[in-house]
Design an enzyme around this catalytic site. Structure first.
Site, PDB file in Angstrom:
ATOM      1  N   ASP A 198       0.862  -1.182   0.000  1.00  0.00           N
ATOM      2  CA  ASP A 198       0.000   0.000   0.000  1.00  0.00           C
ATOM      3  C   ASP A 198       0.899   1.232   0.000  1.00  0.00           C
ATOM      4  O   ASP A 198       1.848   1.301   0.780  1.00  0.00           O
ATOM      5  CB  ASP A 198      -0.903   0.011   1.259  1.00  0.00           C
ATOM      6  CG  ASP A 198      -2.085   0.974   1.135  1.00  0.00           C
ATOM      7  OD1 ASP A 198      -1.903   2.083   0.595  1.00  0.00           O
ATOM      8  OD2 ASP A 198      -3.174   0.611   1.599  1.00  0.00           O
ATOM      9  N   ASP A 224      -7.396  -5.522  -2.815  1.00  0.00           N
ATOM     10  CA  ASP A 224      -8.320  -4.561  -2.190  1.00  0.00           C
ATOM     11  C   ASP A 224      -7.705  -3.154  -2.236  1.00  0.00           C
ATOM     12  O   ASP A 224      -7.769  -2.395  -1.287  1.00  0.00           O
ATOM     13  CB  ASP A 224      -8.596  -5.003  -0.741  1.00  0.00           C
ATOM     14  CG  ASP A 224      -9.745  -4.232  -0.102  1.00  0.00           C
ATOM     15  OD1 ASP A 224     -10.628  -3.741  -0.833  1.00  0.00           O
ATOM     16  OD2 ASP A 224      -9.759  -4.136   1.138  1.00  0.00           O
ATOM     17  N   HIS A 253     -10.208   0.809  -6.461  1.00  0.00           N
ATOM     18  CA  HIS A 253     -11.327  -0.028  -6.897  1.00  0.00           C
ATOM     19  C   HIS A 253     -11.844   0.281  -8.304  1.00  0.00           C
ATOM     20  O   HIS A 253     -12.802  -0.340  -8.755  1.00  0.00           O
ATOM     21  CB  HIS A 253     -12.477   0.073  -5.885  1.00  0.00           C
ATOM     22  CG  HIS A 253     -12.214  -0.701  -4.622  1.00  0.00           C
ATOM     23  ND1 HIS A 253     -10.955  -0.854  -4.090  1.00  0.00           N
ATOM     24  CD2 HIS A 253     -13.041  -1.398  -3.798  1.00  0.00           C
ATOM     25  CE1 HIS A 253     -11.033  -1.578  -2.985  1.00  0.00           C
ATOM     26  NE2 HIS A 253     -12.281  -1.929  -2.784  1.00  0.00           N
TER      27      HIS A 253
HETATM   28 MG    MG Z   1     -12.388  -3.153   0.296  1.00  0.00          MG
END
Ligand code: MG
Length: 203
Positions: free
Chosen positions: A63, A133, A136
């Protein structure tokens, strides 16, 4: 699993989805290391990392910690607590690090603090579980899928969060990538939990 600890971590993962992540990672981490894209403040990291720790395995958490598009000032998922007035940017890394410390996962979790595509550039390590994740929008999810899924071992799990078939329930990026992945025919399609899509790489 310390549910009280998990409940106090910022994030968008429901406990049933978290429990499923834990169970899948417990099985996967017997085969090899696991990797998540989009650690945010560490909620999924605690579920996945606690399972990896039980098997003495490693979780890589990718991230850039600058927040996704929808988490920027003025956007629907903006959280002022994550905003750095000095740099005028989001920074979730201090929150992530605190979560990892509190959960006792410093010997399990490797934070990879950069964009997913940079982390993937020279990646060679086979992975037993990949949890996507990050951003998106379709292009980002598709890129994460393309860059990382090639490293998944036979029998390994490919997980996608926020898979919504119904556009009224959420953005279509993860769903379209999930649907494309299913159509490849190289994954067993396992039951979903909430909006967590679960695919398992065939031989
Ligand atoms: Mg999510």
């Amino acid at each position: 699993m310390d549910q009280a600890l998990i409940d106090q971590v910022k994030g968008f993962l429901d406990p049933r989805e978290g429990r499923r992540l834990y169970e899948l990672a417990l099985e996967a981490s017997r085969m090899g290391p696991c990797l998540e894209i989009g650690g945010y403040c560490g909620k999924s990291t605690v579920w996945l990392g606690t399972a990896c720790r039980r098997n003495g395995m490693t979780l890589y958490s990718v991230d850039h910690h600058r927040g996704s598009v929808e988490q920027q000032p003025g956007e629907p998922y903006f959280d002022p607590e994550l905003f750095e007035p000095g740099s005028f940017r989001i920074d979730t890394f201090p929150w992530f690090r605190a979560t990892v410390e509190t959960a006792g996962l410093e010997d399990t979790v490797v934070p990879v603090v950069c964009a997913s595509r940079l982390a993937a550039r020279h990646w060679k390590t086979p992975l037993a579980l990949i949890f996507i994740d990050g951003s998106h929008d379709f292009e980002s999810v598709e890129e994460d899928f393309r860059l990382w899924s090639r490293h998944l071992v036979t029998g390994g799990y490919l997980l996608l969060h926020d898979v919504f078939k119904d556009p009224a329930k959420g953005g279509q990026g993860p769903y379209l990538v999930y649907r494309n992945a299913v159509s490849l025919g190289i994954y067993h399609v396992l039951p979903m939990t909430g909006c967590l899509g679960v695919l398992r790489r065939k031989a």
